[in-house]
Design an enzyme around this catalytic site. Structure first.
Site, short mmCIF file in Angstrom:
data_model
loop_
_atom_site.label_atom_id
_atom_site.label_comp_id
_atom_site.label_asym_id
_atom_site.label_seq_id
_atom_site.Cartn_x
_atom_site.Cartn_y
_atom_site.Cartn_z
CD GLU A 1 16.92 -16.14 25.78
OE1 GLU A 1 15.87 -16.34 26.44
OE2 GLU A 1 16.98 -16.26 24.55
CG HIS B 1 11.03 -13.90 26.44
ND1 HIS B 1 11.98 -12.99 26.84
CD2 HIS B 1 11.52 -14.51 25.34
CE1 HIS B 1 13.01 -13.03 25.99
NE2 HIS B 1 12.74 -13.95 25.08
#
Length: 321
Positions: free
Chosen positions: A107, A38
């Site tokens: 994402e 992330h």
């Protein structure tokens, strides 16, 4: 028997803590480990987002047995696929054959940072398919020249290839991604215990290949404290993939989950220290046909108590499945 894994969740701990925790997980006899990749945490209360590949390199040197895996890396926007292939091959050398490359379509939360925009879902899958083809060719040892719809590669070769080829996993959420994984992946990844995802994978060539799931849990001797922590840091998970892949940052996830109640979290995530509740959270994955399930302990500062409890209590119970 389903193998049980440990998750290094980069959104909730710093790099040194993550490496120390996976060392403890190895000592506790977890079967494998996975690592999120992330640029942002889901919610600001999680508080972290170190570079996963540096963490993995350190973990490869600090451990000796436990397998490592990205869960998952997006090879289309923030990273060019040729660069992903290079770092995966290098990590496999450092880990001496213990690394698997988990890939997904990504994402917006993480990929928007390079300013390239966020394509529609069907385009993201097209980009993923092209990226996997590039990575596979580089893993083959080819000199790659590629001028495709989404990526250009000019005279690329991996000069340090491991003897043990890096297995590629692809994350799936529907029929099209399951078909893609069946054709191009060595294993399939999913965060929902849906047997139809695995049957789609099998129909397109995935029969007999590993299938890896993931389950959030929140161990704490004080169940109310566990529920409160899970609500504070993990309520985003109730949004579902179609929502979670589109929101651009922690503030958006905070706003989108403002009506999630603690009771909703208590129903969705096993919280506390009732081992039967944790086993029942894993059981649907076993029943759906998953061969491996990674646990995510919620709360960066609560890893060691969880690992110790898992070693003594949870892992023996789960292995009875």
């Amino acid at each position: 028997m389903v193998q049980i894994g440990y998750t290094m969740m980069t959104e909730q701990a710093g790099p040194r803590e993550l490496v120390g925790d996976v060392v403890a997980a190895e000592d506790a006899s977890f079967d494998f480990s996975v690592t999120s990749d992330h640029y942002f945490p889901w919610l600001a209360s999680q508080g972290h987002a170190p570079y996963a590949w540096s963490v993995l390199g350190a973990a490869a040197q600090a451990t000796s047995r436990i397998p490592l895996m990205t869960y998952v890396t997006c090879p289309t926007t923030r990273y060019h696929p040729a660069v992903v292939a290079q770092k995966a091959a290098t990590l496999q050398l450092l880990a001496e054959g213990r690394f698997r490359l988990g890939l997904g379509s990504g994402e917006s939360l993480n990929e928007h940072v390079v300013g390239a925009g966020w394509p529609a879902a069907h385009v993201r899958l097209d980009m993923l398919e092209e990226a996997v083809g590039i990575i596979r060719a580089l893993f083959d040892g080819d000199c790659v020249n590629h001028h495709g719809t989404y990526f250009d590669v000019e005279n690329a070769t991996l000069w340090d290839l491991p003897e043990q080829r890096v297995p590629i996993g692809i994350a799936v959420s529907g029929e099209r991604s399951s078909a893609l994984a069946g054709r191009l992946a060595d294993l399939v990844i999913a965060t929902e215990p849906k047997s139809e995802l695995l049957s789609g994978f099998d129909r397109h060539g995935g029969t007999g290949k590993p299938r890896v799931g993931q389950v959030p849990v929140c161990y704490d001797p004080d169940r109310d404290a566990a529920i409160a922590r899970a609500h504070d840091q993990f309520r985003w998970t109730l949004g579902g993939w179609k929502v979670n892949s589109e929101l651009p940052g922690p503030a958006a996830f905070d706003q989108a989950t403002r009506f999630v109640r603690t009771d909703d979290i208590a129903d969705a995530i096993p919280c506390g220290s009732d081992v039967d509740a944790f086993v029942e959270a894993v059981r649907p994955y076993r029943d759906a046909g998953f061969t491996e399930v990674a646990l995510v302990q919620i709360g960066g500062s609560h890893q060691r108590p969880f690992i110790d409890w898992a070693r003594k209590t949870l892992l023996p119970a789960l292995r009875e499945l």
